[in-house]
Design a protein around this motif. Sequence first.
Motif, PDB file in Angstrom:
ATOM      1  N   TYR A   1      35.276  30.674 -58.849  1.00  0.00           N
ATOM      2  CA  TYR A   1      34.680  31.973 -59.153  1.00  0.00           C
ATOM      3  C   TYR A   1      33.569  32.355 -58.166  1.00  0.00           C
ATOM      4  O   TYR A   1      32.639  31.594 -57.943  1.00  0.00           O
ATOM      5  CB  TYR A   1      34.134  32.049 -60.578  1.00  0.00           C
ATOM      6  N   TYR A   2      33.708  33.551 -57.630  1.00  0.00           N
ATOM      7  CA  TYR A   2      32.780  34.157 -56.666  1.00  0.00           C
ATOM      8  C   TYR A   2      32.889  33.562 -55.258  1.00  0.00           C
ATOM      9  O   TYR A   2      32.254  34.053 -54.329  1.00  0.00           O
ATOM     10  CB  TYR A   2      31.317  34.097 -57.138  1.00  0.00           C
ATOM     11  N   GLU A   3      33.692  32.503 -55.090  1.00  0.00           N
ATOM     12  CA  GLU A   3      33.805  31.912 -53.759  1.00  0.00           C
ATOM     13  C   GLU A   3      34.536  32.847 -52.796  1.00  0.00           C
ATOM     14  O   GLU A   3      34.234  32.864 -51.601  1.00  0.00           O
ATOM     15  CB  GLU A   3      34.519  30.554 -53.825  1.00  0.00           C
ATOM     16  N   ASP A   4      35.488  33.649 -53.321  1.00  0.00           N
ATOM     17  CA  ASP A   4      36.210  34.572 -52.451  1.00  0.00           C
ATOM     18  C   ASP A   4      35.301  35.706 -51.981  1.00  0.00           C
ATOM     19  O   ASP A   4      35.306  36.069 -50.796  1.00  0.00           O
ATOM     20  CB  ASP A   4      37.463  35.129 -53.141  1.00  0.00           C
ATOM     21  N   ALA A   5      34.495  36.246 -52.891  1.00  0.00           N
ATOM     22  CA  ALA A   5      33.557  37.295 -52.512  1.00  0.00           C
ATOM     23  C   ALA A   5      32.517  36.759 -51.526  1.00  0.00           C
ATOM     24  O   ALA A   5      32.171  37.425 -50.541  1.00  0.00           O
ATOM     25  CB  ALA A   5      32.861  37.858 -53.754  1.00  0.00           C
ATOM     26  N   ASP A   6      32.022  35.560 -51.766  1.00  0.00           N
ATOM     27  CA  ASP A   6      31.048  34.937 -50.872  1.00  0.00           C
ATOM     28  C   ASP A   6      31.640  34.773 -49.471  1.00  0.00           C
ATOM     29  O   ASP A   6      30.996  35.105 -48.464  1.00  0.00           O
ATOM     30  CB  ASP A   6      30.642  33.573 -51.427  1.00  0.00           C
ATOM     31  N   PHE A   7      32.875  34.280 -49.392  1.00  0.00           N
ATOM     32  CA  PHE A   7      33.524  34.080 -48.096  1.00  0.00           C
ATOM     33  C   PHE A   7      33.672  35.404 -47.349  1.00  0.00           C
ATOM     34  O   PHE A   7      33.395  35.493 -46.144  1.00  0.00           O
ATOM     35  CB  PHE A   7      34.897  33.425 -48.305  1.00  0.00           C
ATOM     36  N   CYS A   8      34.087  36.441 -48.059  1.00  0.00           N
ATOM     37  CA  CYS A   8      34.272  37.746 -47.421  1.00  0.00           C
ATOM     38  C   CYS A   8      32.943  38.358 -46.973  1.00  0.00           C
ATOM     39  O   CYS A   8      32.866  38.967 -45.900  1.00  0.00           O
ATOM     40  CB  CYS A   8      34.996  38.694 -48.376  1.00  0.00           C
ATOM     41  N   VAL A   9      31.905  38.185 -47.769  1.00  0.00           N
ATOM     42  CA  VAL A   9      30.588  38.698 -47.365  1.00  0.00           C
ATOM     43  C   VAL A   9      30.106  37.996 -46.103  1.00  0.00           C
ATOM     44  O   VAL A   9      29.595  38.630 -45.173  1.00  0.00           O
ATOM     45  CB  VAL A   9      29.561  38.525 -48.509  1.00  0.00           C
ATOM     46  N   ARG A  10      30.273  36.681 -46.034  1.00  0.00           N
ATOM     47  CA  ARG A  10      29.863  35.942 -44.833  1.00  0.00           C
ATOM     48  C   ARG A  10      30.664  36.381 -43.610  1.00  0.00           C
ATOM     49  O   ARG A  10      30.127  36.505 -42.508  1.00  0.00           O
ATOM     50  CB  ARG A  10      30.013  34.436 -45.065  1.00  0.00           C
ATOM     51  N   ALA A  11      31.961  36.634 -43.811  1.00  0.00           N
ATOM     52  CA  ALA A  11      32.802  37.095 -42.698  1.00  0.00           C
ATOM     53  C   ALA A  11      32.343  38.466 -42.210  1.00  0.00           C
ATOM     54  O   ALA A  11      32.276  38.717 -40.990  1.00  0.00           O
ATOM     55  CB  ALA A  11      34.261  37.147 -43.128  1.00  0.00           C
ATOM     56  N   LYS A  12      32.010  39.338 -43.142  1.00  0.00           N
ATOM     57  CA  LYS A  12      31.535  40.673 -42.764  1.00  0.00           C
ATOM     58  C   LYS A  12      30.228  40.588 -41.984  1.00  0.00           C
ATOM     59  O   LYS A  12      30.007  41.349 -41.031  1.00  0.00           O
ATOM     60  CB  LYS A  12      31.346  41.538 -44.024  1.00  0.00           C
ATOM     61  N   LYS A  13      29.367  39.673 -42.368  1.00  0.00           N
ATOM     62  CA  LYS A  13      28.102  39.517 -41.653  1.00  0.00           C
ATOM     63  C   LYS A  13      28.327  39.057 -40.217  1.00  0.00           C
ATOM     64  O   LYS A  13      27.475  39.269 -39.339  1.00  0.00           O
ATOM     65  CB  LYS A  13      27.202  38.516 -42.397  1.00  0.00           C
ATOM     66  N   GLU A  14      29.475  38.431 -39.949  1.00  0.00           N
ATOM     67  CA  GLU A  14      29.821  37.995 -38.595  1.00  0.00           C
ATOM     68  C   GLU A  14      30.647  39.041 -37.852  1.00  0.00           C
ATOM     69  O   GLU A  14      31.127  38.787 -36.747  1.00  0.00           O
ATOM     70  CB  GLU A  14      30.585  36.670 -38.652  1.00  0.00           C
ATOM     71  N   GLY A  15      30.803  40.217 -38.470  1.00  0.00           N
ATOM     72  CA  GLY A  15      31.475  41.318 -37.780  1.00  0.00           C
ATOM     73  C   GLY A  15      32.947  41.494 -38.090  1.00  0.00           C
ATOM     74  O   GLY A  15      33.614  42.355 -37.496  1.00  0.00           O
ATOM     75  N   TYR A  16      33.495  40.698 -39.022  1.00  0.00           N
ATOM     76  CA  TYR A  16      34.909  40.825 -39.375  1.00  0.00           C
ATOM     77  C   TYR A  16      35.083  41.800 -40.542  1.00  0.00           C
ATOM     78  O   TYR A  16      34.271  41.836 -41.460  1.00  0.00           O
ATOM     79  CB  TYR A  16      35.482  39.466 -39.769  1.00  0.00           C
ATOM     80  N   LYS A  17      36.167  42.555 -40.523  1.00  0.00           N
ATOM     81  CA  LYS A  17      36.489  43.458 -41.615  1.00  0.00           C
ATOM     82  C   LYS A  17      37.458  42.780 -42.583  1.00  0.00           C
ATOM     83  O   LYS A  17      38.189  41.867 -42.217  1.00  0.00           O
ATOM     84  CB  LYS A  17      37.118  44.748 -41.079  1.00  0.00           C
ATOM     85  N   VAL A  18      37.442  43.262 -43.829  1.00  0.00           N
ATOM     86  CA  VAL A  18      38.401  42.824 -44.848  1.00  0.00           C
ATOM     87  C   VAL A  18      39.280  44.028 -45.151  1.00  0.00           C
ATOM     88  O   VAL A  18      38.791  45.078 -45.570  1.00  0.00           O
ATOM     89  CB  VAL A  18      37.691  42.343 -46.127  1.00  0.00           C
ATOM     90  N   LEU A  19      40.584  43.899 -44.940  1.00  0.00           N
ATOM     91  CA  LEU A  19      41.484  45.040 -45.025  1.00  0.00           C
ATOM     92  C   LEU A  19      42.531  44.836 -46.115  1.00  0.00           C
ATOM     93  O   LEU A  19      43.178  43.784 -46.195  1.00  0.00           O
ATOM     94  CB  LEU A  19      42.177  45.261 -43.681  1.00  0.00           C
ATOM     95  N   TYR A  20      42.680  45.854 -46.946  1.00  0.00           N
ATOM     96  CA  TYR A  20      43.697  45.868 -48.007  1.00  0.00           C
ATOM     97  C   TYR A  20      44.994  46.431 -47.434  1.00  0.00           C
ATOM     98  O   TYR A  20      45.014  47.509 -46.834  1.00  0.00           O
ATOM     99  CB  TYR A  20      43.189  46.718 -49.176  1.00  0.00           C
ATOM    100  N   ILE A  21      46.097  45.683 -47.626  1.00  0.00           N
ATOM    101  CA  ILE A  21      47.394  46.064 -47.086  1.00  0.00           C
ATOM    102  C   ILE A  21      48.363  46.302 -48.247  1.00  0.00           C
ATOM    103  O   ILE A  21      48.922  45.346 -48.814  1.00  0.00           O
ATOM    104  CB  ILE A  21      47.957  44.958 -46.153  1.00  0.00           C
ATOM    105  N   PRO A  22      48.591  47.559 -48.643  1.00  0.00           N
ATOM    106  CA  PRO A  22      49.394  47.832 -49.846  1.00  0.00           C
ATOM    107  C   PRO A  22      50.866  47.459 -49.728  1.00  0.00           C
ATOM    108  O   PRO A  22      51.529  47.221 -50.741  1.00  0.00           O
ATOM    109  CB  PRO A  22      49.218  49.346 -50.047  1.00  0.00           C
ATOM    110  N   ARG A  23      51.403  47.418 -48.514  1.00  0.00           N
ATOM    111  CA  ARG A  23      52.817  47.060 -48.353  1.00  0.00           C
ATOM    112  C   ARG A  23      53.051  45.547 -48.460  1.00  0.00           C
ATOM    113  O   ARG A  23      54.186  45.091 -48.547  1.00  0.00           O
ATOM    114  CB  ARG A  23      53.343  47.592 -47.016  1.00  0.00           C
TER     115      ARG A  23
END
Length: 302
Positions: A204-226
Amino acid sequence: MTKVAVVILNWNRKSDTIECLESIQKLQITNYKLQIIIVDNASTDGSVQEFKKLKDIALVQNKENLGYTGGNNCGIEKALELGTDFVMVLNNDTVLDKNLVEEFLKAAEENPDVGIFTPKIYFAKGFEFHKERYKSEELGKVIWAAGGSIDWNNVFGINRGVDEVDTGQYDQVEEVDFGSGACLFVKREVFEKVRMFDDRYFMYYEDADFCVRAKKEGYKVLYIPRAKLWHKVAGSSGIGSGLNDYFISRNRLLFGTLYASFRTRFALLRESFKLTLFGREWQKKGVIDFYTGKFGKGSWEN
């Protein structure tokens, strides 16, 4: 050729894992090489013996239950050792659309500045939270997550579109706050730069934490509906269960302390004191463990 490693974590759910593997075998594979890695978190149901019978599977056996974070980290390390270009962290209680990986790879090629991709996730038929709401023809089309957003005022991760029937309202590729740990498609370089899941969370919350850290390093998180899959959402760990109470209470405080504003952190502090007085048993234990620095599995006994 592009290399993709799928990391599947198992803990006493071999039937789910086998069904997940069967859907992976049906994936459309035209422009990439696929490596399957199963991580077993010290199961006692004969899972390992069953997995050893499988061909073309890399098996990682942990001597104890390391939780979502530790278990998946072992699989990710193995994937990186094998020279993969992308790692797909995947829950074992999922069934995949045959084009899932190809849609991710297409999106990665079109969006070189993105480090993490997340799919459209449906409830598997019969696993909806509110089964009585839906017509029979709507089952299998009820959204569980179309990417995630974070309510920073209250420090809650929210699955976009949850409980909505899919009518195309989430069919746009777009940047989101985080992707669900049920399925994350991640570039190798993100793990090399950001590192892996924070073991303090356990689950729990580890996925959000990982994504926040990635964003701080300049990476985007992208939703792909297909890119689509179906999730057999577990009701036993839902709101009000001891497991949910403990890890959400503790990890929400950890996540908020690390990333939220001062005002929100102060509100969390006040809320945590109320929980120690009036909360349920495992909420109280979660708060106490946060303040005493007891992370990982912590006091959870089940």
